[in-house]
Design a protein around this motif. Structure first.
Motif, short mmCIF file in Angstrom:
data_model
loop_
_atom_site.label_atom_id
_atom_site.label_comp_id
_atom_site.label_asym_id
_atom_site.label_seq_id
_atom_site.Cartn_x
_atom_site.Cartn_y
_atom_site.Cartn_z
N ILE A 1 0.67 -2.31 -11.76
CA ILE A 1 0.32 -3.70 -11.98
C ILE A 1 1.00 -4.58 -10.94
CG2 ILE A 1 0.56 -5.65 -13.57
CD1 ILE A 1 0.28 -3.65 -15.86
N TYR A 2 2.27 -4.29 -10.68
CA TYR A 2 2.99 -5.08 -9.68
C TYR A 2 2.32 -4.96 -8.31
CZ TYR A 2 6.04 -6.09 -5.90
OH TYR A 2 6.51 -6.56 -4.71
N CYS A 3 1.94 -3.75 -7.91
CA CYS A 3 1.29 -3.56 -6.60
C CYS A 3 0.01 -4.37 -6.50
CB CYS A 3 1.00 -2.08 -6.37
SG CYS A 3 2.44 -1.10 -5.95
N SER B 1 15.27 0.97 -2.78
CA SER B 1 16.30 1.10 -3.80
C SER B 1 16.04 2.23 -4.79
CB SER B 1 16.46 -0.22 -4.57
OG SER B 1 15.24 -0.59 -5.17
N ILE B 2 14.80 2.72 -4.90
CA ILE B 2 14.50 3.87 -5.76
C ILE B 2 14.52 5.12 -4.92
CG2 ILE B 2 12.79 4.91 -7.30
CD1 ILE B 2 11.87 2.14 -8.05
N ARG B 3 15.37 6.06 -5.27
CA ARG B 3 15.70 7.17 -4.39
C ARG B 3 14.50 8.03 -4.03
NH1 ARG B 3 20.56 10.70 -6.41
NH2 ARG B 3 21.51 8.64 -6.21
N CYS B 4 13.65 8.34 -4.98
CA CYS B 4 12.53 9.23 -4.69
C CYS B 4 11.58 8.59 -3.68
CB CYS B 4 11.80 9.61 -5.96
SG CYS B 4 11.20 8.22 -6.95
N TYR B 5 11.39 7.26 -3.76
CA TYR B 5 10.52 6.57 -2.81
C TYR B 5 11.21 6.47 -1.45
CZ TYR B 5 8.05 5.16 -7.05
OH TYR B 5 7.37 5.15 -8.24
N ARG B 6 12.51 6.17 -1.47
CA ARG B 6 13.25 6.06 -0.22
C ARG B 6 13.28 7.39 0.53
NH1 ARG B 6 17.68 4.40 -2.25
NH2 ARG B 6 18.86 6.33 -2.23
N SER B 7 13.46 8.47 -0.21
CA SER B 7 13.50 9.79 0.42
C SER B 7 12.14 10.14 1.03
CB SER B 7 13.91 10.85 -0.60
OG SER B 7 15.20 10.59 -1.10
N ILE C 1 0.83 -1.21 0.00
CA ILE C 1 0.00 0.00 0.00
C ILE C 1 0.86 1.25 0.00
CG2 ILE C 1 -1.67 1.33 1.36
CD1 ILE C 1 -2.88 -1.30 2.27
N THR C 2 1.93 1.24 0.79
CA THR C 2 2.85 2.39 0.82
C THR C 2 3.48 2.63 -0.53
OG1 THR C 2 3.35 1.97 3.16
CG2 THR C 2 4.89 3.35 1.94
N LEU C 3 3.92 1.55 -1.18
CA LEU C 3 4.52 1.68 -2.50
C LEU C 3 3.53 2.26 -3.50
CD1 LEU C 3 6.84 1.19 -4.48
CD2 LEU C 3 6.02 -1.17 -4.76
N PHE C 4 2.29 1.79 -3.46
CA PHE C 4 1.28 2.31 -4.40
C PHE C 4 1.05 3.80 -4.18
CE2 PHE C 4 -3.06 3.26 -5.71
CZ PHE C 4 -3.06 2.77 -7.01
N ILE C 5 0.96 4.23 -2.93
CA ILE C 5 0.76 5.66 -2.63
C ILE C 5 1.94 6.48 -3.15
CG2 ILE C 5 0.56 7.35 -0.77
CD1 ILE C 5 -0.96 5.22 0.83
N LEU C 6 3.16 5.98 -2.92
CA LEU C 6 4.33 6.72 -3.37
C LEU C 6 4.43 6.74 -4.90
CD1 LEU C 6 7.03 5.55 -0.79
CD2 LEU C 6 5.75 7.70 -0.84
N ILE C 7 3.99 5.67 -5.55
CA ILE C 7 3.97 5.66 -7.01
C ILE C 7 3.08 6.77 -7.54
CG2 ILE C 7 3.17 4.35 -9.03
CD1 ILE C 7 4.03 1.81 -7.51
N GLU C 8 1.93 6.95 -6.90
CA GLU C 8 0.97 7.96 -7.35
C GLU C 8 1.39 9.37 -6.96
OE1 GLU C 8 -1.55 7.20 -9.32
OE2 GLU C 8 -0.84 5.13 -9.24
#
Length: 343
Positions: A42-44, A307-313, A19-26
């Motif tokens: 799709i992966y999420c 590993s993806i900087r914008c999501y990690r930040s 869920i966190t990854l999906f929110i950060l993707i958007e």
């Protein structure tokens, strides 16, 4: 109790990470990601669905003490899905396990196309995104049907595996849904003898390894070609430094996404399956197998998050415009525009 607590920990971690990854993707994906966001979405969806199926199944594996294979069944004590529901969820679980590697190779394919063959990106846009689902759902459907056809409960299989489950786990498989993977015949008949190779199951397992080898080969080839092309464009000053960093971040993320599951998730089941194919009793490795598969969804999502900087930040509450590109590029405008449109 320790195993059950660990299983719940990984389940909630998977749900939170997905869920966190999906929110950060958007919310936090830089514009340079472009169509790659579709793949992440799709992966999420897949990771979330796999986590729910794993929760419904709460899988357990008992290795046949005769060395003929193993029994895969559910230890869900929260609610009763019934025979049909329980078997359906277990078959879906098996299909999701194979589909995971097709999702992984799809990441590598898109990175390769966006960098090395940008004029083909059109085939991954609009309604053609349905092709992405077909690429992943085809192996899922084939393997699920093989499991249902060749490994569903039958009386002879149940009687044989019940010896192991009653002895080792005190679990009675009679009238219980399970997936029985036996590479040897367990009865005598006019067509075969006890212990002869069961070629239907053996062929299905060989096909299973064939699928995995095929998708990992695609991932390896696309990964190497993408890396070589990215380095060449950067050295020839045909890719900006910012875009180069972005491409390498995404490439490192999917390389980690490939190597971690290979070591932790795919090797233990491979040992278990090969043991059954060779007629070798490999001990109670089944405990480790189900735990390793259950950590796959959270592992995958955490790899992307860290590993993806914008999501990690964003996850670590760091300020700044990570992942955005500046105007320091020395490439021609036409080339840079093509890169921007197809990342």
């Amino acid at each position: 109790h320790v195993a059950l607590t660990t299983w719940w920990y990984w389940f909630f971690t998977a749900i939170w990470a997905t869920i966190t990854l999906f929110i950060l993707i958007e919310k936090k994906s830089p514009k340079e990601f472009g169509g790659y966001k579709h793949f992440l979405r799709i992966y999420c969806f897949y990771a979330f669905a796999f986590s729910i199926i794993d929760w419904l199944t709460q899988p357990a594996v008992a290795i046949d003490i005769h060395g003929f294979g193993y029994a895969f069944y559910s230890e869900n004590r929260l609610f009763d899905l019934g025979y049909t529901g329980g078997l359906s969820v277990q078959i879906l679980y098996c299909g999701c396990f194979l589909a995971s590697i097709s999702f992984l190779s799809l990441n590598f394919i898109y990175r390769y196309v966006s960098i090395c063959k940008p004029y083909y990106v059109v085939f991954f846009q609009g309604w053609r995104i349905i092709l992405l689902f077909l690429y992943c759902t085809l192996p899922f459907f084939i393997w699920s049907m093989l499991v249902y056809t060749l490994m569903a409960p039958v009386p002879d299989r149940t009687a044989h595996l019940n010896i192991t489950t009653m002895l080792m786990e005190n679990v009675n498989l009679v009238n219980k849904p399970y997936v029985g993977v036996l590479c040897r015949h367990v009865t005598n008949s006019t067509e075969h003898s006890y212990g002869d190779i069961e070629w239907g199951t053996m062929s299905a397992l060989l096909g299973f390894f064939g699928f995995q080898g095929f998708f990992y080969t695609i991932s390896l080839v696309c990964g190497v070609l993408t890396y070589q092309d990215t380095m060449q464009l950067f050295k020839m000053a045909q890719m900006s430094k910012e875009l180069y960093k972005m491409q390498m971040q995404l490439l490192r993320a999917i390389v980690l996404q490939a190597s971690i599951p290979l070591i932790l998730v795919y090797i233990p089941p491979a040992i278990m399956i090969v043991g059954g194919m060779c007629g070798i009793y490999v001990g109670q490795i089944g405990y480790f197998v189900v735990m390793s598969i259950s950590i796959y969804p959270p592992l995958d999502s955490l790899v992307f998050l860290l590993s993806i900087r914008c999501y990690r930040s964003a996850l670590c509450c760091h300020n700044g415009s990570e992942g955005s590109t500046g105007n320091t590029s020395v490439v021609p405008v036409k080339i840079l525009t093509m890169e921007m449109e197809n990342i």
